[in-house]
Design a protein around this motif. Structure first.
Motif, PDB file in Angstrom:
ATOM      1  N   GLU A  36      30.369 -12.386 -25.619  1.00  0.00           N
ATOM      2  CA  GLU A  36      31.543 -12.208 -26.986  1.00  0.00           C
ATOM      3  C   GLU A  36      32.466 -11.094 -27.871  1.00  0.00           C
ATOM      4  N   ILE A  37      33.119 -10.804 -27.946  1.00  0.00           N
ATOM      5  CA  ILE A  37      32.812  -9.099 -27.615  1.00  0.00           C
ATOM      6  C   ILE A  37      33.942  -9.497 -29.613  1.00  0.00           C
ATOM      7  N   PRO A  38      33.043  -8.651 -29.959  1.00  0.00           N
ATOM      8  CA  PRO A  38      33.325  -7.873 -31.854  1.00  0.00           C
ATOM      9  C   PRO A  38      34.192  -7.439 -31.797  1.00  0.00           C
ATOM     10  N   LEU A  39      35.799  -8.343 -32.434  1.00  0.00           N
ATOM     11  CA  LEU A  39      37.169  -6.846 -33.339  1.00  0.00           C
ATOM     12  C   LEU A  39      36.990  -7.175 -34.502  1.00  0.00           C
ATOM     13  N   LEU A  40      35.523  -6.065 -34.525  1.00  0.00           N
ATOM     14  CA  LEU A  40      36.085  -5.873 -36.530  1.00  0.00           C
ATOM     15  C   LEU A  40      36.759  -4.494 -36.025  1.00  0.00           C
ATOM     16  N   ASP A  41      36.529  -3.902 -35.532  1.00  0.00           N
ATOM     17  CA  ASP A  41      37.691  -2.734 -35.414  1.00  0.00           C
ATOM     18  C   ASP A  41      38.583  -3.145 -33.656  1.00  0.00           C
ATOM     19  N   PRO A  42      39.477  -3.506 -33.733  1.00  0.00           N
ATOM     20  CA  PRO A  42      39.965  -4.020 -32.474  1.00  0.00           C
ATOM     21  C   PRO A  42      40.606  -2.596 -31.576  1.00  0.00           C
ATOM     22  N   ALA A  43      40.534  -1.354 -32.313  1.00  0.00           N
ATOM     23  CA  ALA A  43      40.882   0.037 -32.043  1.00  0.00           C
ATOM     24  C   ALA A  43      40.292   0.171 -31.055  1.00  0.00           C
ATOM     25  N   GLU A  44      38.881  -0.101 -31.045  1.00  0.00           N
ATOM     26  CA  GLU A  44      37.307   0.705 -30.685  1.00  0.00           C
ATOM     27  C   GLU A  44      37.697   0.539 -29.102  1.00  0.00           C
ATOM     28  N   ILE A  45      38.124  -1.165 -28.597  1.00  0.00           N
ATOM     29  CA  ILE A  45      38.105  -1.826 -27.817  1.00  0.00           C
ATOM     30  C   ILE A  45      39.215  -1.641 -26.992  1.00  0.00           C
ATOM     31  N   ASP A  46      38.450  -1.259 -25.724  1.00  0.00           N
ATOM     32  CA  ASP A  46      39.302  -0.132 -24.170  1.00  0.00           C
ATOM     33  C   ASP A  46      39.735  -1.284 -23.766  1.00  0.00           C
ATOM     34  N   VAL A  47      41.522  -2.152 -23.979  1.00  0.00           N
ATOM     35  CA  VAL A  47      41.579  -3.149 -23.378  1.00  0.00           C
ATOM     36  C   VAL A  47      41.453  -3.161 -21.695  1.00  0.00           C
ATOM     37  N   GLU A  48      41.799  -1.960 -21.126  1.00  0.00           N
ATOM     38  CA  GLU A  48      41.737  -1.500 -19.717  1.00  0.00           C
ATOM     39  C   GLU A  48      41.282  -2.229 -18.865  1.00  0.00           C
ATOM     40  N   THR A  50      38.219  -3.412 -19.940  1.00  0.00           N
ATOM     41  CA  THR A  50      37.650  -4.675 -20.683  1.00  0.00           C
ATOM     42  C   THR A  50      37.740  -5.788 -19.257  1.00  0.00           C
ATOM     43  N   ARG A  51      39.575  -5.150 -19.217  1.00  0.00           N
ATOM     44  CA  ARG A  51      39.608  -7.277 -18.558  1.00  0.00           C
ATOM     45  C   ARG A  51      39.557  -6.227 -17.522  1.00  0.00           C
ATOM     46  N   GLY A  52      39.187  -5.025 -17.024  1.00  0.00           N
ATOM     47  CA  GLY A  52      39.263  -4.857 -15.778  1.00  0.00           C
ATOM     48  C   GLY A  52      37.871  -5.424 -15.466  1.00  0.00           C
ATOM     49  N   PHE A  53      36.550  -5.173 -16.078  1.00  0.00           N
ATOM     50  CA  PHE A  53      35.534  -5.474 -15.964  1.00  0.00           C
ATOM     51  C   PHE A  53      34.783  -6.829 -15.648  1.00  0.00           C
ATOM     52  N   LEU A  54      35.696  -7.664 -16.293  1.00  0.00           N
ATOM     53  CA  LEU A  54      35.417  -9.022 -16.889  1.00  0.00           C
ATOM     54  C   LEU A  54      36.674  -9.714 -15.679  1.00  0.00           C
ATOM     55  N   GLU A  55      37.528  -9.144 -15.240  1.00  0.00           N
ATOM     56  CA  GLU A  55      37.671 -10.194 -14.156  1.00  0.00           C
ATOM     57  C   GLU A  55      37.743  -9.436 -12.673  1.00  0.00           C
ATOM     58  N   GLU A  56      36.950  -8.395 -12.765  1.00  0.00           N
ATOM     59  CA  GLU A  56      35.675  -7.786 -11.378  1.00  0.00           C
ATOM     60  C   GLU A  56      34.673  -8.513 -11.032  1.00  0.00           C
ATOM     61  N   THR A  57      33.649  -8.961 -12.939  1.00  0.00           N
ATOM     62  CA  THR A  57      32.563 -10.273 -12.456  1.00  0.00           C
ATOM     63  C   THR A  57      32.690 -11.345 -13.251  1.00  0.00           C
ATOM     64  N   GLY A  58      34.069 -11.717 -13.035  1.00  0.00           N
ATOM     65  CA  GLY A  58      34.241 -13.034 -13.130  1.00  0.00           C
ATOM     66  C   GLY A  58      33.734 -13.882 -15.005  1.00  0.00           C
ATOM     67  N   ILE A  59      33.399 -12.751 -15.421  1.00  0.00           N
ATOM     68  CA  ILE A  59      32.799 -13.494 -17.064  1.00  0.00           C
ATOM     69  C   ILE A  59      33.876 -13.950 -17.178  1.00  0.00           C
ATOM     70  N   GLU A  60      33.461 -14.564 -18.248  1.00  0.00           N
ATOM     71  CA  GLU A  60      34.997 -14.446 -19.729  1.00  0.00           C
ATOM     72  C   GLU A  60      34.577 -14.522 -20.547  1.00  0.00           C
ATOM     73  N   ALA A  61      35.460 -13.995 -21.488  1.00  0.00           N
ATOM     74  CA  ALA A  61      35.220 -12.820 -22.612  1.00  0.00           C
ATOM     75  C   ALA A  61      35.735 -14.095 -24.005  1.00  0.00           C
ATOM     76  N   VAL A  94      42.822  -8.678 -23.343  1.00  0.00           N
ATOM     77  CA  VAL A  94      41.074  -8.337 -22.370  1.00  0.00           C
ATOM     78  C   VAL A  94      41.018  -9.792 -21.592  1.00  0.00           C
ATOM     79  N   GLY A  95      42.180 -10.943 -22.049  1.00  0.00           N
ATOM     80  CA  GLY A  95      42.277 -11.950 -21.036  1.00  0.00           C
ATOM     81  C   GLY A  95      41.560 -13.517 -21.997  1.00  0.00           C
ATOM     82  N   SER A  96      40.744 -12.675 -23.544  1.00  0.00           N
ATOM     83  CA  SER A  96      40.026 -14.270 -24.146  1.00  0.00           C
ATOM     84  C   SER A  96      41.153 -15.221 -24.493  1.00  0.00           C
TER      85      SER A  96
END
Length: 284
Positions: A36-48, A50-61, A94-96
């Motif tokens: 679970e990724i908190p988006l209290l400040d969406p600008a903090e998230i490196d979207v590209e 994060t999505r790459g990490f999730l796709e690589e690992t198969g972890i869902e967001a 990020v693929g959520s």
């Protein structure tokens, strides 16, 4: 079959790909399939990244947030929608599949009086508009009932169902949390049952916000009822082991929630698996 998730706050105050990558062996050991990724400040998230990490690992967001204190969704719904738009963009990026949490108001903002009908109606209108906006991004919208010290707008599973029924949007679901249920519900069983078909996401949170099994939550009843109602979605360990400074005060996090912070994951995740297995609740 259900999936076990972990809220970032159990491991770090903010989402960080490097931190999560270092945790991969532990996540694999404890069969954590969702983060679970908190988006209290969406600008903090490196979207590209994060999505790459999730796709690589198969972890869902799953993405979540609460609205900031200066937004009143009844008096100025546009401000609330403007805040949600970048969060929806990040969640989709990020693929959520959803954005959840206190998407209808502010954590820690209460009137000091019972909820008025005008507040219910105004909040329902906002949720309806937010759900329509979320659908345009291909997302579900979760609404989380919280305890009376954090909001007077939505406190129980029955409250959540009333909003879902009033809104009538097929992408709105109830995100229920055992920490809040421990304060507000007649029983865990009643709370889950009251959600009816709208139960979509569950936070597994101990009564002291620390490691599951080190508090007073009735975990046997929790998992037995999830079996009874046929829930097969995501259940996520949420602990305020670490917390984003933007909401620490609103959540009344004044001191560490566990004497040994490592216990939240190292003892809490195995405890969840044991309690679930004892009740016949199956994780993927």
């Amino acid at each position: 079959m259900a999936k076990l998730g972990l809220h970032t706050f159990a491991a770090a105050p903010k989402w960080d790909v490097a931190t999560m990558r270092a945790m991969l062996p532990k996540l694999a050991t404890h069969k954590v399939r969702v983060l679970e990724i908190p988006l209290l400040d969406p600008a903090e998230i490196d979207v590209e990244a994060t999505r790459g990490f999730l796709e690589e690992t198969g972890i869902e967001a799953v993405c979540s947030l609460g609205l900031p204190r200066d937004i009143d969704v009844i008096a100025d719904p546009e401000a609330g929608l403007d805040f949600l738009k970048p969060a929806f963009e990040v969640a989709r990026g990020v693929g959520s599949a959803s954005l959840s949490g206190v998407t209808y108001g502010t954590i820690g903002k209460i009137s000091g009086a019972p909820r008025k009908q005008a507040e219910f109606d105004g909040t329902a209108r906002f949720i309806e508009r937010a759900a329509k906006l979320a659908k345009g991004y291909g997302l579900g919208l979760g609404i989380e009932p919280c305890n009376r010290y954090e909001t007077h707008i939505m406190n129980t599973g029955a409250d959540g169902r009333a909003y879902c029924e009033a809104v009538g949007a097929d992408n709105v679901f109830i995100h229920i949390d055992t920490y809040h249920m421990n304060i507000e519900e007649v029983s865990y069983a009643r709370g889950f049952r009251d959600c009816g078909p709208f139960l979509g996401y569950v936070h597994l949170s101990e009564s002291n916000r620390g490691a599951p099994g080190a508090g007073t939550i009735g975990w046997a009843e929790v998992f037995e009822t999830l079996v009874e109602v046929g829930f097969d979605g995501i259940t996520t360990l949420e602990s305020m082991n670490h917390v984003h400074p933007a909401i620490a005060s609103a959540l009344a996090i004044w001191h560490p929630v566990a004497a040994n912070p490592d216990d939240v994951l190292d003892a809490g995740l195995p405890f969840i698996h044991r309690a679930a297995e004892a009740a016949g609740f199956r994780y993927d």
